[in-house]
Design an enzyme around this catalytic site. Structure first.
Site, short mmCIF file in Angstrom:
data_model
loop_
_atom_site.label_atom_id
_atom_site.label_comp_id
_atom_site.label_asym_id
_atom_site.label_seq_id
_atom_site.Cartn_x
_atom_site.Cartn_y
_atom_site.Cartn_z
N TYR A 1 -74.63 119.13 3.48
CA TYR A 1 -73.47 118.78 4.31
C TYR A 1 -72.99 117.37 3.99
O TYR A 1 -71.79 117.11 3.83
CB TYR A 1 -73.86 118.90 5.78
CG TYR A 1 -72.73 118.66 6.75
CD1 TYR A 1 -71.79 119.64 7.01
CD2 TYR A 1 -72.62 117.44 7.43
CE1 TYR A 1 -70.75 119.43 7.90
CE2 TYR A 1 -71.60 117.22 8.33
CZ TYR A 1 -70.66 118.21 8.57
OH TYR A 1 -69.64 117.98 9.45
N THR B 1 -69.54 119.20 20.82
CA THR B 1 -69.07 120.54 20.46
C THR B 1 -70.22 121.53 20.60
O THR B 1 -71.35 121.15 20.92
CB THR B 1 -68.56 120.57 19.00
OG1 THR B 1 -69.67 120.27 18.13
CG2 THR B 1 -67.44 119.56 18.78
N ALA C 1 -86.48 120.07 0.42
CA ALA C 1 -87.65 120.82 -0.05
C ALA C 1 -87.65 122.26 0.46
O ALA C 1 -88.28 123.13 -0.15
CB ALA C 1 -88.93 120.11 0.39
#
Length: 481
Positions: free
Chosen positions: A386, A422, A331
């Site tokens: 992603y 990471t 959204a």
């Protein structure tokens, strides 16, 4: 970022309180190092359930190369001092629900004898499309392994390796069904500290697929810059000697770890990342004795530019690791955030892979390894872009793999990392980060080296039978399949 909870549970008060409160107690994982290259804690136990469909001599040779003494009898397991670093159960001949009882009979007496950081590997057969009883029994092994991986403690893991058995071989001793080279690299990876953060996986090995082409001798007209000295240096410790690997997104994190591991295994590594990362990229390449290639992989002609820049004129290993995140709930996500992630993480991977494969820049016997993600398998809030891109990578691998093998002699696989420590995960909010670390069977985050070791296994010259696989490096995350 340091995992403070993990370190706290290794203190006296931390051990006491975590046990009393029923909190996760992450084990200290034994990862590969030159000083500790093999599993520790006892011999490897080789068992059989039913009538094997494997070539026994080939399997014995593959297990014998794991660096552990191999035992085939369990008479001594009643003694409390008997422990095993690994248990390998050959269940390739299991064909019925009733025969699954032999899996229980074989493992029930020994599962408590598994040493810390131990391994359980089941060998199964690919379910047969024309025998639903065999297919049901072999598929049952997958559910068994996934559940066993969640029951094991002390950093132990469980995997299923499915072997594509020759027609008519099910339930019979079948010499020649499994070549030594077909299983060797996979078993050596799974039965070593290199697979410390891989658990609950199902991997298919097809012995009919060829292994990698030999590195040509210098002067034969095809060496492309590789030398006979490089070839002579190849061996178990340097399986990629004389070969060239390209790693995209190599400047830091997982990409840098992959570059380091492939260089350790003997490859000349071409490190590619965006021009803004050139200082880090060049320093890494210089340290590894490789080459730096500052380039934006998202440009339309990146594939041709990469091919033109390769120092040896060709590639033996292509690692598509470059990727970005632009997280927002759908959204709140702009079209630009959506487009940029899909273009770099998926469209650029497709374009450059198509060009490098189609132009012959990836040599016959080569390896293509892409980076997917458990976000593409299980989904993740705020990452529709992603997750879509990483699921797309998995789709590319499964579709391209059989054609790439048939037309080019190249394998195509993917790693799907879970929570890896990471810079990106260090920026995740505290409670989300802690959930990511604990919500797996090993109760801790992985390291970039865990992903790199899995990539190196895919890249190994002996891994030609491993094709079209998407292997999660996530400690058996409790999310996703």
């Amino acid at each position: 970022m340091a995992d403070r909870y993990l370190h706290w549970t290794r203190t006296g008060p931390g051990r006491f309180l975590s046990r009393r409160l029923g909190l996760p107690q992450p084990a200290r994982l034994h990862r590969w190092s030159a000083e500790r290259p093999v599993l520790e804690g006892g011999p490897l136990l080789h068992l059989t359930a039913g009538r094997t469909a494997c070539d026994g001599a080939a399997l014995a040779a593959a297990l014998g190369g794991c660096g552990l003494p191999v035992r085939t009898k369990t008479a001594d397991t009643s003694r409390p001092e008997t422990h095993f670093s690994a248990v390998v159960l050959d269940a390739t001949g299991i064909r019925s629900a009733a025969e699954l009882g032999e899996v229980h009979s074989a493992l029930h007496p020994v599962v408590r004898s598994l040493a810390a950081n131990g391994r359980v590997v089941l060998l199964g057969s690919v379910p047969a499309p024309d025998d639903h009883h065999q297919a049901a029994a072999q598929q049952a092994l997958e559910g068994f392994v996934r559940s066993l991986g969640k029951e094991l403690t002390k950093g132990c893991t469980a995997q299923l390796v499915r072997v594509r058995v020759a027609p008519g071989a099910h339930g019979e001793a079948h010499a020649g069904t499994v070549r030594t080279g077909a299983l060797e690299s996979t078993l050596h990876f799974l039965l070593s500290p290199k697979s410390a953060y891989v658990s609950g996986q199902s991997i298919t090995v097809d012995p009919s697929l060829p292994t990698a082409a030999a590195v040509p001798e210098a002067g034969d007209g095809h060496s492309g810059g590789r030398t006979s000295g490089d070839r002579r240096a190849a061996g178990p410790a340097r399986p990629l000697a004389g070969r060239t690997a390209l790693v995209t997104g190599a400047a830091r994190g997982i990409g840098a770890a992959v570059a380091e591991t492939l260089a350790r295994d003997g490859a000349h590594v071409v490190c590619l990342d965006v021009p803004q990362s050139e200082p880090e990229l060049s320093a890494l390449a210089e340290r590894l004795g490789g080459s730096a290639l500052p380039m934006d992989i998202g440009t339309p002609f990146a594939g041709a530019d990469i091919a033109a820049a390769l120092p040896s004129g060709g590639l033996d290993v292509l690692v598509q690791n470059a990727g970005i995140t632009r997280d927002r709930r759908l959204a709140n996500m702009s079209a630009e955030r959506w487009r940029s992630v899909l273009d770099i993480n998926l469209a650029a991977v497709l374009r450059t892979t198509d060009h490098l494969l189609g132009s012959g820049a990836v040599r016959a016997g080569g390896r293509i390894v892409a980076t997917a993600s458990i976000a593409g398998i299980a989904g993740n809030t705020g990452q529709t872009n992603y997750a879509a891109s990483k699921a797309g990578v998995a789709g590319m691998v499964r579709s391209l793999a059989p054609r790439a093998a048939a037309e080019h002699g190249v394998t195509v696989n993917a790693v799907a990392p879970g929570f890896i420590e990471t810079r990106m995960t260090a920026a995740v909010p505290f409670f989300v980060r802690e959930a990511g670390r604990r919500m797996n069977s090993l109760s801790q985050g992985g390291l970039p080296a865990d992903v790199a070791e899995t990539v190196a296994w895919f890249a190994h010259p002996g891994s030609g039978g491993v094709n079209g696989q998407v292997v999660r490096v996530c400690g058996q995350s409790l999310l996703g399949a």
